[in-house]
Motif scaffolding. Sequence first.
Motif, PDB file in Angstrom:
ATOM      1  N   GLU A  17       0.890  -1.170   0.143  1.00 49.54           N
ATOM      2  CA  GLU A  17      -0.124  -0.007   0.060  1.00 49.54           C
ATOM      3  C   GLU A  17       0.678   1.342   0.041  1.00 49.54           C
ATOM      4  N   ILE A  61       1.375   0.930  -9.777  1.00 45.46           N
ATOM      5  CA  ILE A  61       0.104   1.228  -9.183  1.00 45.46           C
ATOM      6  C   ILE A  61       0.198   2.866  -8.414  1.00 45.46           C
ATOM      7  N   TYR A  63      -2.389   3.713  -6.485  1.00 44.08           N
ATOM      8  CA  TYR A  63      -3.210   3.874  -5.280  1.00 44.08           C
ATOM      9  C   TYR A  63      -3.589   2.350  -5.257  1.00 44.08           C
ATOM     10  N   ILE A  64      -3.533   1.635  -4.037  1.00 41.22           N
ATOM     11  CA  ILE A  64      -4.211   0.254  -3.903  1.00 41.22           C
ATOM     12  C   ILE A  64      -4.326   0.223  -2.106  1.00 41.22           C
ATOM     13  N   ILE A  94      -9.645  -5.889  -2.763  1.00 41.22           N
ATOM     14  CA  ILE A  94      -8.831  -4.883  -3.258  1.00 41.22           C
ATOM     15  C   ILE A  94      -9.686  -3.905  -3.874  1.00 41.22           C
ATOM     16  N   SER A  96      -8.309  -0.290  -5.956  1.00 45.00           N
ATOM     17  CA  SER A  96      -7.180   0.350  -6.472  1.00 45.00           C
ATOM     18  C   SER A  96      -7.514   1.450  -7.414  1.00 45.00           C
TER      19      SER A  96
END
Length: 142
Positions: A17, A61, A63-64, A94, A96
């Motif tokens: 994260e 990524i 945002y996760i 999850i 994201s």
Amino acid sequence: MTRDVLAAHRAFYDAIETGDLDLMASLWVDDPGVTCVHPAAPPLHGTETVLRSWAVLMAQIEYIQFFLTDIEITTFPVGADQPSSALVVCTENILSDGETSESFTGGAAICSSLLVRDGRRWRFWSRHASPVAIPDPGEEGS
């Protein structure tokens, strides 16, 4: 005992994260026998290869966030002493970033992680995640 296993397990998701590769590296045993299977991907072997895969995934990524449910911990003693390995099975829910900057996407995976006691710490030896098919609304009766 299970609290320490759970703390190491949660730290793994914290590393993803926050994109913290140093934390991720500290959580894996350094051994050529280490394995990781990302959803719909072939197995990766060896700590260096596994950590490289996490570096690539985290770089892609923005945002996760993981919401873990159905967490089950089973510990395995090798001798009469304290447990030396633990299996953690959970559902990863999850959230994201989506295709646009204002959208999000969700999914779920079932994950099993094998952690081993490395001195006083618990570290990952193996991890396998498999996606959960989420039916579209109206498809459940099909």
